[in-house]
Design a protein around this motif. Structure first.
Motif, PDB file in Angstrom:
ATOM      1  N   THR A 152      -1.181   0.147  -0.617  1.00 40.56           N
ATOM      2  CA  THR A 152      -0.016   0.685  -1.460  1.00 40.56           C
ATOM      3  C   THR A 152       0.108   1.981  -1.477  1.00 40.56           C
ATOM      4  O   THR A 152       1.253   2.620  -1.509  1.00 40.56           O
ATOM      5  CB  THR A 152      -0.483   0.131  -3.078  1.00 40.56           C
ATOM      6  OG1 THR A 152      -1.642   0.529  -3.282  1.00 40.56           O
ATOM      7  CG2 THR A 152      -0.350  -1.324  -3.084  1.00 40.56           C
ATOM      8  N   ALA A 167       6.316  -3.357   2.754  1.00 43.53           N
ATOM      9  CA  ALA A 167       5.591  -3.901   1.720  1.00 43.53           C
ATOM     10  C   ALA A 167       6.229  -5.436   1.279  1.00 43.53           C
ATOM     11  O   ALA A 167       5.598  -6.627   1.022  1.00 43.53           O
ATOM     12  CB  ALA A 167       5.015  -3.189   0.305  1.00 43.53           C
ATOM     13  N   ALA A 269       4.062  -6.249  -6.213  1.00 46.63           N
ATOM     14  CA  ALA A 269       3.862  -5.331  -5.281  1.00 46.63           C
ATOM     15  C   ALA A 269       4.717  -4.007  -5.365  1.00 46.63           C
ATOM     16  O   ALA A 269       4.396  -2.801  -5.284  1.00 46.63           O
ATOM     17  CB  ALA A 269       4.337  -5.926  -3.970  1.00 46.63           C
ATOM     18  N   SER A 272       3.229  -1.994  -8.024  1.00 48.90           N
ATOM     19  CA  SER A 272       1.956  -1.212  -7.407  1.00 48.90           C
ATOM     20  C   SER A 272       2.335   0.068  -6.519  1.00 48.90           C
ATOM     21  O   SER A 272       2.003   1.242  -6.874  1.00 48.90           O
ATOM     22  CB  SER A 272       1.465  -2.286  -6.547  1.00 48.90           C
ATOM     23  OG  SER A 272       0.802  -3.504  -7.326  1.00 48.90           O
ATOM     24  N   LEU A 273       3.450  -0.120  -5.913  1.00 48.05           N
ATOM     25  CA  LEU A 273       3.970   1.060  -5.167  1.00 48.05           C
ATOM     26  C   LEU A 273       4.444   2.220  -5.852  1.00 48.05           C
ATOM     27  O   LEU A 273       4.246   3.468  -5.816  1.00 48.05           O
ATOM     28  CB  LEU A 273       5.196   0.655  -4.118  1.00 48.05           C
ATOM     29  CG  LEU A 273       4.697  -0.411  -2.835  1.00 48.05           C
ATOM     30  CD1 LEU A 273       5.684  -0.748  -2.259  1.00 48.05           C
ATOM     31  CD2 LEU A 273       3.534   0.485  -1.947  1.00 48.05           C
ATOM     32  N   GLU A 288      -5.620  -1.521  -7.171  1.00 48.16           N
ATOM     33  CA  GLU A 288      -5.435  -2.832  -6.207  1.00 48.16           C
ATOM     34  C   GLU A 288      -6.628  -4.012  -6.686  1.00 48.16           C
ATOM     35  O   GLU A 288      -6.271  -5.137  -6.542  1.00 48.16           O
ATOM     36  CB  GLU A 288      -5.672  -2.463  -4.828  1.00 48.16           C
ATOM     37  CG  GLU A 288      -4.489  -1.733  -4.297  1.00 48.16           C
ATOM     38  CD  GLU A 288      -4.634  -1.116  -2.849  1.00 48.16           C
ATOM     39  OE1 GLU A 288      -3.559  -0.572  -2.492  1.00 48.16           O
ATOM     40  OE2 GLU A 288      -5.822  -1.172  -2.613  1.00 48.16           O
TER      41      GLU A 288
END
Length: 362
Positions: A152, A167, A269, A272-273, A288
């Motif tokens: 990430t 991603a 996702a 998270s990024l 993570e």
């Protein structure tokens, strides 16, 4: 997953070069707990060994460096509720942090398949070599999971929104794309890798790699950056898909790909990024790990592995089934503290590094 490494990872000294060979060629060198434990111990020893000036990691066989973690073993662990997967990740993430802060040149041959956990043992290194055979990426949303092993953070630092595209779609990328994304440093033809490995035994890492490096091909991903940057802007996954669909062409194809992935994984996702941008690698790995344990306890990760790898019907039944059904509170829950189960890499001084020096982000 809990078995000792045995011959699954090999270590040898050649001149002043320490060589790590991932040695499960029939499984494209997929990582197990025994393998990452052995690597962590050996790399720690070599860091303090004056006879070792450079470390090389490569994969046995002709299919690739590493296809990632052994997800069949993770599936079996989920079925048995044995808790081995969290032990694997805890050790693997410590290995990733060690590689990123390694005090000696760490050369990775990213030849053939380099996916998921394979990125973790290569893309945090200081000299990352791709070839014309490289096929890399973080395809986790395809199996109802999200990029990990520091992926990430790596993808959050890619130009514009290209890392977000990689991603969410789980795209397989070639060597030129890996260079553009910042996952690699040098392009060397695969036929030159044996000679490069031999040169590393006596020459400095920079000199040896420089002798064999060539101009890479053009990156297709770089050529698509205009629509990628426009389409993936913002934090709303549903809006991103609408924007991509409306743009047509390659953008619409990307939208269709995203809609086939786990809706929960896509939204987590993306979050998270966005959350990882200002974090250290150790903090990113902590995040993570937090997210990963939540996926272990959920539905889609197990279902994704079943559909893609175990029963191979390629027909995962995601739950929830659409992006619209995944609420903000559902996403937020993945990032909540684990309490006593926290990995805690980011809370030890400058991180989990056992070395005093830390590399700048690539």
């Amino acid at each position: 997953m809990g078995e000792p490494a045995g011959n699954d990872v090999l270590f040898e000294r050649r001149g002043h070069l320490g060589v790590v060979t991932l040695n499960r060629p029939k499984a494209v060198n997929a990582l197990t707990l025994g393998m990452v434990t052995a690597m962590l111990e050996q790399l720690t020893a070599w860091a303090a060994d004056d006879a070792v000036a450079t470390v090389l990691v490569r994969g046995a066989g002709d299919r690739g460096l590493c296809a990632g973690g052994d997800i069949v073993a993770i599936y079996q662990d989920m079925v048995e509720e044995a808790g081995r997967a969290q032990d694997f990740w805890a050790t693997e993430y410590r290995l990733n942090a060690l590689i990123a802060s390694y005090p000696k040149p760490y050369v990775a041959f990213m030849d053939g398949l380099v996916l998921g956990g394979g990125v973790g043992v290569s893309a945090h290194g200081s000299l990352r070599v791709v070839t014309e055979r490289t096929r890399t990426g973080m395809p986790e949303t395809t199996i109802g999971f999200v990029p990990d092993v520091g992926g990430t953070l790596l993808l959050s630092r890619s130009p514009g929104e290209t890392g977000t595209h990689a991603a969410l779609t789980g795209a397989h990328l070639d060597g030129a794309d890996a260079l553009f994304l910042g996952l690699a440093d040098h392009f060397v033809p695969s036929g030159s890798l044996p000679a490069l490995a031999e040169a590393l035994e006596s020459a400095t890492a920079d000199a040896a790699v420089g002798r064999f490096a060539q101009e890479p091909p053009a990156s297709a991903l770089e050529a698509q950056r205009d629509w990628i940057d426009a389409g993936y802007a913002g934090d709303d996954a549903e809006e991103i898909v609408r924007r991509l669909r409306a743009a047509g062409g390659d953008a619409a194809e990307a939208a269709g790909t995203i809609e086939q992935k786990s809706p929960t994984a896509v939204k987590v996702a993306l979050a998270s990024l966005r959350r990882v941008r200002d974090l250290s690698l150790e903090e990113a790995l902590d995040q993570e790990y937090r997210v990963g344990l939540r996926f272990l306890a959920g539905h889609d990760f197990r279902e994704g592995i079943r559909a893609q790898v175990v029963e191979k019907d390629r027909n995962p039944r995601w739950r929830p089934a659409t992006l619209a059904e995944v609420g903000e509170a559902d996403v937020e829950a993945y990032f909540e503290s684990l309490g006593e189960r926290e990995l805690g890499l980011g809370g030890v001084g400058a991180g989990a590094n056992i070395f005093s020096q830390s590399k700048e982000p690539k």
